[in-house]
Motif scaffolding. Sequence first.
Motif, PDB file in Angstrom:
ATOM      1  N   LEU A 582       0.867  -1.119  -0.010  1.00  0.00           N
ATOM      2  CA  LEU A 582      -0.144   0.009  -0.120  1.00  0.00           C
ATOM      3  C   LEU A 582       1.002   1.112   0.004  1.00  0.00           C
ATOM      4  O   LEU A 582       0.402   2.290  -0.573  1.00  0.00           O
ATOM      5  CB  LEU A 582      -1.006   0.082   1.293  1.00  0.00           C
ATOM      6  N   ARG A 583       1.992   1.065   0.561  1.00  0.00           N
ATOM      7  CA  ARG A 583       2.858   2.242   0.693  1.00  0.00           C
ATOM      8  C   ARG A 583       3.416   2.521  -0.577  1.00  0.00           C
ATOM      9  O   ARG A 583       3.511   3.735  -1.025  1.00  0.00           O
ATOM     10  CB  ARG A 583       4.028   1.962   1.643  1.00  0.00           C
ATOM     11  N   LEU A 585       2.317   1.773  -3.468  1.00  0.00           N
ATOM     12  CA  LEU A 585       1.090   2.402  -4.284  1.00  0.00           C
ATOM     13  C   LEU A 585       0.946   3.664  -4.084  1.00  0.00           C
ATOM     14  O   LEU A 585       0.602   4.740  -5.008  1.00  0.00           O
ATOM     15  CB  LEU A 585      -0.188   1.615  -4.124  1.00  0.00           C
ATOM     16  N   ASN A 586       0.977   4.050  -2.906  1.00  0.00           N
ATOM     17  CA  ASN A 586       0.733   5.563  -2.171  1.00  0.00           C
ATOM     18  C   ASN A 586       1.966   6.258  -2.840  1.00  0.00           C
ATOM     19  O   ASN A 586       1.518   7.637  -3.444  1.00  0.00           O
ATOM     20  CB  ASN A 586       0.661   5.722  -0.612  1.00  0.00           C
ATOM     21  N   LEU A 589       1.236   7.148  -6.393  1.00  0.00           N
ATOM     22  CA  LEU A 589      -0.046   7.810  -6.815  1.00  0.00           C
ATOM     23  C   LEU A 589       0.394   9.303  -6.338  1.00  0.00           C
ATOM     24  O   LEU A 589      -0.038  10.219  -7.075  1.00  0.00           O
ATOM     25  CB  LEU A 589      -1.122   7.425  -5.917  1.00  0.00           C
TER      26      LEU A 589
END
Lengths: 618, 478
Positions: A582-583, A585-586, A589
Amino acid sequence: MMNYLPLVFVAPLLGFLVLALSRSRMSENLAAAIGVGSVGISALTTAAAIWQFSSAPPEGGFVSVHLWTWMKVGNFAPTFTLHVDALSLTMMSVITGVGFFIHLFASWYMRGDDAYPRFFSYMNLFVASMLFLVLGDNLLFLYFGWEGVGLASYLLIGFWYKDPANGAAARKAFVITRVGDTLMAIALFILYREFGTLNIKELAVIAPTQWAVGSTLATATCLLLLGGAVGKSAQLPLQTWLPDAMAGPTPVSALIHAATMVTAGVYLIARMNDLFALSPFALHMVGVIGAITLLLAGFTALMQTDIKKILAYSTMSQIGYMFLAEGVGAYQPAVFHLMTHAFFKALLFLSAGSVILAMHHEQDIFKMGGLRKHIPFVFACMLIGTLALTAFPFTSGYYSKDEILHQAYLTGNHDLWLAGLFGAFLTAVYSFRLIFITFYGPERFDAKHHAPHGAHSMDHHIPLAVLLVLSIVGGFIHLPLDAVLPHAPIPEGEHHGGIVPHLPLFVSLAGIAVSWFLFLKRPQIPAALASGGLAPIGKLWKSAWGFDWLYDRLFVKPFVWAAETNKNDVVDSIINVVPASLRGLNAALVRTQTGSLRWYAAVAGAGTCLLIALVAFH
Amino acid sequence: MTAQQLTALLPFFVISATIVAVMLAISVRRHHRLTAFLSVVGLNLTLLSLLPTWLAGTGPVQVTPLMVVDGLASFYMALVLVATLGVMTLCHAYFEGYRSDREEIYLLILLGALGGLTLACANHAATLLIGLELLSLPMVAGVAYATSDRRAVEGGAKYLVLSAGASATLLFGLALIYAATGALDLKALAAILVNANLGQPLVLAGAAMVLAGLAFKLSIVPFHQWTPDVYEAAPAPVTAYLATVVKAGVLAAALRLFHAAGAPPSPLVVKALTILALASMIVGSLLALRQDNLKRLLAYSSIAHFGFLLIVLVAPGSRSLETAGVYMATYLITSLGVFGVIALVSSPAGERDREKLSEYQGLFWQRPYVVSIFTAMMLSLAGIPLTAGFIGKFAAIAVGVESDLWLLVSGIVLGSAIGIYYYLRVISALFVPMPGYERVSESMSWAQSAGGVMLLLSMLLMLAMGVYPEPLFLLARP
């Protein structure tokens, strides 16, 4: 009928809230008035209930006071209903009656403590929870109270939390009783799954129709319940927390770890007697556990030097008697002994508290001696309490303990009877050892600087005096338990007679004599024994048969080892993939948020094109 | 025009009169408190003027082909007005210490509210566009209100350009559809969206562009990029306005467009909407994950929230309308609370709002009551039970489950799960004290100010909605 009954726990609950929210800013007198007064209201309510109950006995021997339905999910709708019968009334009067006098004593004992209101808030919380425990008509509410008293016990053992040792003792008590509580919770799950109810009365009716006597499930459930009971009541194998629990203030030891909470296991088994009737094996195990515990604790008490620890092991051993009684089906003597024990053990603990304060917080009996001349009143209390404990004739303990041993014999459980008999001998030896070493013999303290000082205040004398009287006359109280608890299954033709009913008395007297000889007349003999050939046994007894050592090796060390081996947490490293991705992907983005208008417009334009494409191509 | 129609238009008259009155008052004499007072009174009267139509319960009142006042319109008008009132109250607290001209902000907000009302009642492409422009254009000035601040002006410019672009896209889409079918009425447009293959290429392109335009206003991915920048640049009350009033107005119009036909939209539109919704939920949540600026974080959170909410456009029916209303109301009250706290701890307006997470570190120990409200609001945004946010999210998931939209439901679950992390991150920052902090008891004077009262009210409302949501569902039922 009995609409006023909720007052019995509402008063201490309110007391708890007021005292807790005061954040220790209250004056000592006000806090004492609230803390003691609320329990006083409970005691008066109980008295009114008893009066009403005995003057107009209700039909069926019980009264239900429905308060409210807690929640309703499907057909699971636990109601909050108070169930009042002779058994709960007995428990209530012990909790609020003895509890009131212990509170009163505590208001003297705790003077000068920084956290005086906090102390009473915990005590009131305890009383309210304990009343929940004995008044609930279903096991869910019983369990609620069960956990509540566990919490209060934890808070009060660790009351002087600035000493890390007290915190450790509190945690130990909490964790070990948690083992029992978990077993008990599983028993509750099984009962609910099988019968769809946790109402004790309904269970008593349904269970015998669905479970055959001796069926595996019945035995398993009863053994699990027994697990809960041994945890709370400090019986083998979950007994190790009780001596450490003496780290709490002495009134706490008197109320929670002698008179009331530790007897909750006895209450639970008595309450569930219809269920235990379905499993003779589990019931017999109750008796066996009681017998073994009372012997082990008796030997251990012989070697202790801390006045409170001696009393703690004696409590353990006396509860062993109650378990033994229940194991032979003698529920009524068990509850009777529960009550008389509450009287004389509370008296003993409060007297011990008085001794400790008189000795400037000294708890080692070998640093006392000859105290009977300095604090005669406390000596009298201690002596009467000890006589009751050793079941000396005409004291309360005599009637109850005698009854237990007698019924154990009559029901044919001669092995348990023999254990109880030997336990009575041990009781006499260790309890008079305490008397002889503390109050007789040479003064082993520094008389100049640490002269004992007696107390001269009414809130010290009254509780002791009342409990003193109760310890003597408590044996004459007749508990109308016939409607609630069955009689012991005594075979036809068995009868009193012969020497058997008198044996406990002779054994106790012999114990006193031995104690006098060993500890007063020839104190060099036990000293020589302890340092000579019997040293290993003495060490074993002193360490309470090494259970702490054993559990440390069996559970604590392997657990610590496993935790250390798995320091990097294998499971976590798998789970950590999720936040890591998730980090990632963050981070990707975040790059799109450039802050530049051109780019935003371009993306929006591209998005529109994408939408058109999405709609157009199908 | 009949008396019934006039009554139905009453809110428009009252708010227009208020706008004129406020404008005149400002030109006569600049007076901050008077302006605020006039605006608030006017807004309250507007709110009251909703009652006659609502109480009459005569069903939809068509006022010219352009507008319709029905249950949906009344509910969203009420939402717009309540949110505007909240923003107004915040403005008063926030701009009290502002050195330059303070009065025009009320005018801008009132104009925007008029746009919101128009959108709620729009029944025609023309009203839709007018409402949309009236709602967003005043806020260009609102975002850039602090003209001396370079950042604010930059944010205003961004909002202006991108918003104008979006409106143009929407307009172009409407024109394409009109060219192909001649439809301008929202009912007719809705019927076209229901059509299985959307007919001709012109309609296809048109529908996609209308969708893009609306998606921009609702900050749906990939039309979301302006949101954090503008939220950050704007003064806190204006941010609150963007998060509440604008969203409520646009949602009302979107609902009308997708629900008027009373049938599920074409599978093509459903596909597009599903992709947009999923992208918003996931991207919004992921972007918020490590955000250190509270306003930007809330912007991303709103992107995710409106991703969740799109589910009501995919599955039409009275249940979805009700859910949309409940979700919007809970989100609105929670956002007002959150931005209210930011406005209150930021004012009197300094260089910049208090928006860095580090500036909130351990704030609990200095302002326990305000921070408690903030915490409750954050829990509501995260959708923890017993808060309003839980009810909204629950209703949205219920709609998804009923309509078998499992992809969207799993998106909501995933987005919420990520959401818990960043909301809790904020909460933990509030409570972990800075080294060497001083524990001071805050005076309670904040609670007596209008902003404080608004905050307390919104928290009570939020909790009431969470504990006893029945009345809200009744109100939102069309």
